[in-house]
Design a protein around this motif. Structure first.
Motif, PDB file in Angstrom:
ATOM      1  N   HIS A  98      -3.649  -1.608  -6.676  1.00  0.00           N
ATOM      2  CA  HIS A  98      -2.410  -1.199  -6.012  1.00  0.00           C
ATOM      3  C   HIS A  98      -1.811   0.037  -6.691  1.00  0.00           C
ATOM      4  O   HIS A  98      -1.378   0.975  -6.019  1.00  0.00           O
ATOM      5  CB  HIS A  98      -1.432  -2.371  -6.003  1.00  0.00           C
ATOM      6  N   LEU A 101      -3.712   3.058  -5.562  1.00  0.00           N
ATOM      7  CA  LEU A 101      -3.557   3.425  -4.146  1.00  0.00           C
ATOM      8  C   LEU A 101      -2.161   3.884  -3.771  1.00  0.00           C
ATOM      9  O   LEU A 101      -1.992   4.747  -2.910  1.00  0.00           O
ATOM     10  CB  LEU A 101      -3.947   2.239  -3.261  1.00  0.00           C
ATOM     11  N   LYS A 102      -1.165   3.315  -4.412  1.00  0.00           N
ATOM     12  CA  LYS A 102       0.210   3.590  -3.958  1.00  0.00           C
ATOM     13  C   LYS A 102       0.596   5.062  -4.116  1.00  0.00           C
ATOM     14  O   LYS A 102       1.504   5.546  -3.459  1.00  0.00           O
ATOM     15  CB  LYS A 102       1.217   2.669  -4.647  1.00  0.00           C
ATOM     16  N   CYS A 108       1.029  -0.135   1.013  1.00  0.00           N
ATOM     17  CA  CYS A 108      -0.075  -0.798   0.323  1.00  0.00           C
ATOM     18  C   CYS A 108       0.407  -2.158  -0.196  1.00  0.00           C
ATOM     19  O   CYS A 108       1.463  -2.255  -0.809  1.00  0.00           O
ATOM     20  CB  CYS A 108      -0.523   0.091  -0.831  1.00  0.00           C
ATOM     21  N   ILE A 116      -6.846  -6.073  -0.932  1.00  0.00           N
ATOM     22  CA  ILE A 116      -5.919  -4.947  -0.949  1.00  0.00           C
ATOM     23  C   ILE A 116      -5.802  -4.426   0.472  1.00  0.00           C
ATOM     24  O   ILE A 116      -6.805  -4.118   1.120  1.00  0.00           O
ATOM     25  CB  ILE A 116      -6.395  -3.845  -1.924  1.00  0.00           C
ATOM     26  N   TYR A 117      -4.563  -4.372   0.922  1.00  0.00           N
ATOM     27  CA  TYR A 117      -4.277  -4.004   2.303  1.00  0.00           C
ATOM     28  C   TYR A 117      -3.485  -2.703   2.396  1.00  0.00           C
ATOM     29  O   TYR A 117      -2.606  -2.452   1.568  1.00  0.00           O
ATOM     30  CB  TYR A 117      -3.449  -5.121   2.965  1.00  0.00           C
ATOM     31  N   ILE A 118      -3.815  -1.936   3.438  1.00  0.00           N
ATOM     32  CA  ILE A 118      -2.956  -0.815   3.824  1.00  0.00           C
ATOM     33  C   ILE A 118      -2.455  -1.197   5.216  1.00  0.00           C
ATOM     34  O   ILE A 118      -3.264  -1.422   6.111  1.00  0.00           O
ATOM     35  CB  ILE A 118      -3.745   0.510   3.909  1.00  0.00           C
ATOM     36  N   GLU A 166      -7.322   6.626   5.909  1.00  0.00           N
ATOM     37  CA  GLU A 166      -5.878   6.589   5.704  1.00  0.00           C
ATOM     38  C   GLU A 166      -5.295   7.955   5.336  1.00  0.00           C
ATOM     39  O   GLU A 166      -4.136   8.220   5.603  1.00  0.00           O
ATOM     40  CB  GLU A 166      -5.502   5.567   4.615  1.00  0.00           C
ATOM     41  N   LYS A 206       4.463  -7.077  -4.621  1.00  0.00           N
ATOM     42  CA  LYS A 206       3.540  -6.319  -3.760  1.00  0.00           C
ATOM     43  C   LYS A 206       2.853  -7.193  -2.720  1.00  0.00           C
ATOM     44  O   LYS A 206       1.993  -6.727  -1.984  1.00  0.00           O
ATOM     45  CB  LYS A 206       2.429  -5.658  -4.599  1.00  0.00           C
ATOM     46  N   TYR A 208       1.553  -9.074   0.370  1.00  0.00           N
ATOM     47  CA  TYR A 208       1.519  -8.862   1.818  1.00  0.00           C
ATOM     48  C   TYR A 208       2.281  -9.999   2.512  1.00  0.00           C
ATOM     49  O   TYR A 208       2.052 -11.171   2.224  1.00  0.00           O
ATOM     50  CB  TYR A 208       0.053  -8.852   2.254  1.00  0.00           C
TER      51      TYR A 208
END
Ligand code: BTN
Length: 260
Positions: A98, A101-102, A108, A116-118, A166, A206, A208
């Motif tokens: 995270h 990616l953030k 994210c 790990i999700y976007i 993305e 963080k 989801y």
């Protein structure tokens, strides 16, 4: 085929040594086999350009086209963790993903336990396999599959995405790996120095669909619940009809389709 073997000077826990293979069945299986033959320094990474039998959670497969993405595993010897604290590893590793990616994408999240999700799409998956002797975690093999430059996923994957999709850019996977290892090193050092509640709070922040309603399947029944957090042993805390219940990974299934 061994392409390069690099020794990083600064990392203490993750990525002390990187072994790159053009292809292998699974970097986690490969590392496990090596560990049975010889002693391997903590933090040694095996990454592969292609996995022919990549493994995911719950006996699933991990698909990743040759040369486009990151598939790698590393070994840890977490004597600093008690058996019941083993989920802390998943938390630290998810947070590092995270953290990486953030900076590049918004929206994210970490989908419990460690996807790990976007937005509503999966960009990376983590598989932590612990070997236990008695009350001790003897060794952990952490495997990460991270969709970096993929633009064309097989149609049977429910909701995949990649860093390229993305952000509209292409990335050097070797550089991405190096950077990711720096983030992993930071989080794993925090873990080694005992910052458990700090890491757990960061992880929960963080999550989801945190504090949001969601449809779950529990014992073949569809239930609506609100995610309230994760307990010390890594179970998901869900409020269902005014009572707080906790679930292990095998006991609860997300019915995510409705949100897409
Ligand atoms: C999941 O989301 O189900 C976890 C996927 C983990 C995939 C990685 S790729 C590198 C390592 N080697 C494997 O065979 N699996 C993990």
């Amino acid at each position: 085929v061994k392409l390069l073997q690099k020794y990083s000077k600064n990392r203490l826990i993750a990525g002390t040594q990187i072994i790159h293979l053009e292809h292998t069945r699974s970097t986690s299986s490969h590392l496990n086999e090596l560990l049975q033959q010889k002693n391997i320094t903590e933090g040694t990474v095996i990454s592969a350009g292609e996995q022919t039998e990549g493994r995911g959670q719950m006996g699933n497969k991990w698909y990743s086209a040759a040369g486009k993405n990151l598939t790698f595993s590393f070994v840890l010897y977490p004597q600093y963790l008690m058996l019941r604290e083993q989920f802390m590893l998943n938390m630290a590793i998810s947070l590092a993903m995270h953290d990486f990616l953030k900076r590049l994408v918004s929206d994210c999240y970490i989908k419990w336990p460690n996807d790990i999700y976007i937005s509503h799409k999966k960009i990376a998956g983590i598989l932590v396999e612990n070997s236990i002797t008695g009350e001790q975690i003897r060794q952990s093999i952490a495997g990460i599959g991270f969709n970096v430059n993929e633009t064309d996923f097989p149609p049977f994957l429910p909701n995949p995405t990649s860093l390229s999709l993305e952000t509209g850019r292409r990335y050097d996977t070797e550089e991405v790996l190096e950077e990711l290892l720096d983030f992993l090193d930071v989080r794993l050092l925090q873990l080694r120095s005992g910052k458990h509640s700090y890491l757990r709070n960061a992880y929960i922040e963080k999550l989801y669909r945190f504090e949001k309603p969601y449809l779950f399947e529990v014992n073949k029944e569809t239930l609506e619940g609100v995610i309230k957090g994760v307990d010390e042993e890594g179970r998901l805390l869900v409020e269902i009809e005014n009572s707080l219940r906790s679930f292990s990974f095998k006991e609860i299934k997300y019915l995510y389709e409705i949100w897409n």
